[in-house]
Design a protein around this motif. Structure first.
Motif, PDB file in Angstrom:
ATOM      1  N   ARG A  71     -52.406   5.843  43.881  1.00 43.65           N
ATOM      2  CA  ARG A  71     -53.013   5.995  45.202  1.00 43.65           C
ATOM      3  C   ARG A  71     -53.972   4.820  45.494  1.00 43.65           C
ATOM      4  N   THR A  72     -53.479   3.628  45.248  1.00 43.92           N
ATOM      5  CA  THR A  72     -54.269   2.411  45.436  1.00 43.92           C
ATOM      6  C   THR A  72     -53.491   1.409  46.279  1.00 43.92           C
ATOM      7  N   LEU A  73     -54.179   0.774  47.232  1.00 46.96           N
ATOM      8  CA  LEU A  73     -53.599  -0.279  48.056  1.00 46.96           C
ATOM      9  C   LEU A  73     -54.310  -1.590  47.752  1.00 46.96           C
ATOM     10  N   LYS A  74     -53.529  -2.636  47.465  1.00 48.40           N
ATOM     11  CA  LYS A  74     -54.079  -3.971  47.260  1.00 48.40           C
ATOM     12  C   LYS A  74     -53.446  -4.908  48.272  1.00 48.40           C
ATOM     13  N   VAL A  75     -54.312  -5.659  48.988  1.00 46.84           N
ATOM     14  CA  VAL A  75     -53.790  -6.526  50.050  1.00 46.84           C
ATOM     15  C   VAL A  75     -54.709  -7.719  50.263  1.00 46.84           C
ATOM     16  N   LYS A  76     -54.083  -8.866  50.566  1.00 46.64           N
ATOM     17  CA  LYS A  76     -54.825 -10.084  50.908  1.00 46.64           C
ATOM     18  C   LYS A  76     -54.395 -10.519  52.305  1.00 46.64           C
ATOM     19  N   TYR A  77     -55.377 -10.956  53.099  1.00 47.05           N
ATOM     20  CA  TYR A  77     -55.060 -11.376  54.464  1.00 47.05           C
ATOM     21  C   TYR A  77     -56.163 -12.281  54.981  1.00 47.05           C
ATOM     22  N   TRP A  78     -55.900 -12.897  56.149  1.00 43.06           N
ATOM     23  CA  TRP A  78     -56.870 -13.792  56.775  1.00 43.06           C
ATOM     24  C   TRP A  78     -57.216 -13.310  58.175  1.00 43.06           C
ATOM     25  N   MET A  79     -58.404 -13.677  58.600  1.00 42.54           N
ATOM     26  CA  MET A  79     -58.729 -13.659  60.029  1.00 42.54           C
ATOM     27  C   MET A  79     -58.654 -15.096  60.501  1.00 42.54           C
ATOM     28  N   ASN A  80     -57.779 -15.343  61.447  1.00 44.88           N
ATOM     29  CA  ASN A  80     -57.608 -16.682  61.992  1.00 44.88           C
ATOM     30  C   ASN A  80     -58.402 -16.838  63.276  1.00 44.88           C
ATOM     31  N   GLN A  81     -58.803 -18.072  63.533  1.00 39.32           N
ATOM     32  CA  GLN A  81     -59.592 -18.371  64.730  1.00 39.32           C
ATOM     33  C   GLN A  81     -59.330 -19.813  65.141  1.00 39.32           C
ATOM     34  N   PRO A  82     -59.142 -20.097  66.409  1.00 39.69           N
ATOM     35  CA  PRO A  82     -58.876 -21.472  66.853  1.00 39.69           C
ATOM     36  C   PRO A  82     -59.954 -22.435  66.358  1.00 39.69           C
ATOM     37  N   GLY A  83     -59.513 -23.567  65.863  1.00 45.26           N
ATOM     38  CA  GLY A  83     -60.440 -24.579  65.367  1.00 45.26           C
ATOM     39  C   GLY A  83     -60.760 -24.417  63.900  1.00 45.26           C
ATOM     40  N   ALA A  84     -60.435 -23.272  63.312  1.00 45.30           N
ATOM     41  CA  ALA A  84     -60.732 -23.042  61.906  1.00 45.30           C
ATOM     42  C   ALA A  84     -59.510 -22.548  61.147  1.00 45.30           C
ATOM     43  N   THR A  85     -58.456 -22.190  61.887  1.00 43.89           N
ATOM     44  CA  THR A  85     -57.237 -21.603  61.326  1.00 43.89           C
ATOM     45  C   THR A  85     -57.607 -20.382  60.486  1.00 43.89           C
ATOM     46  N   HIS A  86     -57.555 -20.484  59.128  1.00 44.63           N
ATOM     47  CA  HIS A  86     -57.960 -19.339  58.306  1.00 44.63           C
ATOM     48  C   HIS A  86     -59.484 -19.340  58.210  1.00 44.63           C
ATOM     49  N   ARG A  87     -60.130 -18.698  59.177  1.00 46.57           N
ATOM     50  CA  ARG A  87     -61.590 -18.704  59.163  1.00 46.57           C
ATOM     51  C   ARG A  87     -62.139 -17.870  58.004  1.00 46.57           C
ATOM     52  N   THR A  88     -61.554 -16.655  57.814  1.00 47.64           N
ATOM     53  CA  THR A  88     -62.058 -15.752  56.780  1.00 47.64           C
ATOM     54  C   THR A  88     -60.905 -15.231  55.941  1.00 47.64           C
ATOM     55  N   SER A  89     -61.105 -15.185  54.635  1.00 46.50           N
ATOM     56  CA  SER A  89     -60.098 -14.604  53.743  1.00 46.50           C
ATOM     57  C   SER A  89     -60.624 -13.285  53.180  1.00 46.50           C
ATOM     58  N   PHE A  90     -59.694 -12.325  53.019  1.00 45.68           N
ATOM     59  CA  PHE A  90     -60.026 -11.017  52.466  1.00 45.68           C
ATOM     60  C   PHE A  90     -59.076 -10.737  51.307  1.00 45.68           C
ATOM     61  N   ASP A  91     -59.602 -10.335  50.185  1.00 48.66           N
ATOM     62  CA  ASP A  91     -58.817  -9.887  49.043  1.00 48.66           C
ATOM     63  C   ASP A  91     -59.381  -8.527  48.655  1.00 48.66           C
ATOM     64  N   GLU A  92     -58.685  -7.456  49.106  1.00 45.74           N
ATOM     65  CA  GLU A  92     -59.293  -6.120  49.065  1.00 45.74           C
ATOM     66  C   GLU A  92     -58.436  -5.122  48.288  1.00 45.74           C
ATOM     67  N   PRO A 127     -49.427 -14.063  51.654  1.00 44.52           N
ATOM     68  CA  PRO A 127     -48.317 -13.647  50.785  1.00 44.52           C
ATOM     69  C   PRO A 127     -48.611 -13.771  49.292  1.00 44.52           C
ATOM     70  N   SER A 128     -49.723 -14.411  48.917  1.00 46.90           N
ATOM     71  CA  SER A 128     -50.054 -14.533  47.502  1.00 46.90           C
ATOM     72  C   SER A 128     -50.621 -13.241  46.915  1.00 46.90           C
ATOM     73  N   GLY A 129     -50.923 -12.263  47.765  1.00 47.92           N
ATOM     74  CA  GLY A 129     -51.486 -11.000  47.286  1.00 47.92           C
ATOM     75  C   GLY A 129     -50.420 -10.036  46.800  1.00 47.92           C
ATOM     76  N   ILE A 130     -50.841  -8.961  46.145  1.00 48.00           N
ATOM     77  CA  ILE A 130     -49.911  -7.903  45.720  1.00 48.00           C
ATOM     78  C   ILE A 130     -49.330  -7.208  46.946  1.00 48.00           C
ATOM     79  N   ASN A 131     -50.185  -6.934  47.915  1.00 45.71           N
ATOM     80  CA  ASN A 131     -49.760  -6.427  49.231  1.00 45.71           C
ATOM     81  C   ASN A 131     -48.847  -5.203  49.118  1.00 45.71           C
ATOM     82  N   LYS A 132     -49.335  -4.187  48.444  1.00 47.04           N
ATOM     83  CA  LYS A 132     -48.519  -2.988  48.240  1.00 47.04           C
ATOM     84  C   LYS A 132     -49.409  -1.783  47.957  1.00 47.04           C
ATOM     85  N   PHE A 133     -48.941  -0.633  48.425  1.00 50.70           N
ATOM     86  CA  PHE A 133     -49.584   0.641  48.094  1.00 50.70           C
ATOM     87  C   PHE A 133     -48.813   1.279  46.960  1.00 50.70           C
ATOM     88  N   ASP A 134     -49.530   1.765  45.937  1.00 49.47           N
ATOM     89  CA  ASP A 134     -48.926   2.420  44.784  1.00 49.47           C
ATOM     90  C   ASP A 134     -49.179   3.924  44.888  1.00 49.47           C
TER      91      ASP A 134
END
Length: 357
Positions: A331-352, A320-327
């Motif tokens: 014509r630009t989309l900005k979004v932040k999200y995680w890939m979660n995995q057991p034992g690591a919770t937020h294993r990977t973060s993406f800010d794209e 939720p800290s990302g802009i997370n919206k398409f303009d």
């Protein structure tokens, strides 16, 4: 003398036989000898809207004065005069939707008909039920820096054309007409950047038909559906050798009206997130990104296409800290999200950031 008696016997026998034959056929000849006129040939029926077009070759019999078309077990009829042309073309109007058996009977000047049942053809009257089953031509609608792209599928020859109505950048109604039957793309360069829908209308003429029928549909436009160049940052907290693949060629493909799948165009051409493993191309197994948007193009959630969680326990989650919206304007989309995995919770973060091509 013997020969004379034999001849007399044959004569009497013959007379007896003729008398018996005349007696057997007398009921059929009580009104005199029956004459039949020439029969119309080469019958063809053409379906129409609430009507049927009939075509036939007229008989060469010069005495024919008219033709009568019967249907509904001869309870309905239409009479037309014989013409000088070889072909006779007739429209049978005011027919409810359905299939009809038409009998065409020729009559000469004396009123003698052609042989009953010798010229019968089936024809179909089409109407609302038929039209309701028609569908507009299939089209994929996507966005681009050049405008809205319409990707049409191929159609058979009953499809005559498709029109697309849309709102232009100036707020007026734009329209385009397409007659190409093969698959193709067209770009609506003057379409509004806030375009919400495209109204498609496809015209059909049934095989051998005499009328045009239409299918119409309002297609919603997901302005974020397009090809992009993806840039940004990726951090795998469990393995530093796994890094982001940026710049990365992708497509945001509509799954539903408000759902977009992130398709990797560089490697898998499927819904997988590409990564670099020690600098070499790779991807996360059983992990594909799906963005859920609201009607204002806010990204409200991110899920894993292969399950929440998938078979290997991986899931996606919006940061939720990302802009997370398409303009739509840029014509630009900005979004932040995680890939979660057991034992690591937020294993990977993406800010794209996705920049439309």
């Amino acid at each position: 003398m013997k020969n004379i008696m034999y001849a007399l016997l044959l004569t009497v026998t013959g007379l007896g036989a003729c008398t018996k034959m005349d007696h057997e056929y007398a009921p059929y000849l009580s009104n005199g000898e029956i004459f039949y006129t020439g029969v119309p040939t080469n019958l063809v029926a053409h379906p129409g809207r609430g009507r049927v077009g009939l075509q036939f070759t007229q008989s060469k019999d010069p005495n024919i004065a008219r033709y009568v078309i019967y249907w509904n077990n001869r309870s309905s009829k239409l009479e037309v005069p014989a013409s000088d042309s070889v072909l006779q073309q007739v429209i049978v109007p005011n027919l409810t939707e359905g299939e009809y058996a038409f009998e065409i009977v020729a009559y000469d000047k004396a009123g003698n008909p052609s042989t009953p049942g010798s010229a019968v053809i089936t024809g179909t009257s089409l109407g609302q039920a038929y039209e309701n089953n028609l569908q507009t031509r299939r089209v994929n609608i996507s966005n681009s820096q050049a405008g809205i792209i319409l990707g049409f599928s191929s159609m058979d020859t009953t499809c005559k054309y498709t029109t697309a109505a849309y709102t232009t950048a100036s707020g007026t109604t734009g329209s385009a007409k397409y007659t190409n039957a093969g698959a193709f793309e067209d770009t609506l360069k003057d379409a509004s950047k806030q375009l919400a829908s495209v109204v498609l209308k496809t015209a059909y003429v049934p095989l051998s038909g005499i009328d045009t029928f239409y299918a119409q549909q309002t297609m919603p436009v997901n302005l974020a559906a397009a090809k992009y160049t993806c840039t940004g940052q990726m951090v795998d907290y469990t393995n530093a050798s796994l890094t982001g693949p940026y710049p990365w060629n992708v497509t945001l493909r509509p799954a539903t009206a408000t759902q977009l799948e992130l398709v990797d165009n560089d490697q898998t051409n499927e819904v997988y997130h590409k990564i670099l493993s020690g600098g070499s191309n790779s991807y996360y197994g059983s992990f594909g990104v799906v963005f859920n948007l609201d009607n204002n193009y806010n990204v409200i959630s991110v899920i894993n296409k292969y399950g929440q969680p998938s078979s290997n326990g991986r899931s996606a989650e919006l940061d939720p800290s990302g802009i997370n919206k398409f303009d739509p304007a840029t014509r630009t989309l900005k979004v932040k999200y995680w890939m979660n995995q057991p034992g690591a919770t937020h294993r990977t973060s993406f800010d794209e950031t996705f920049s439309m091509k």
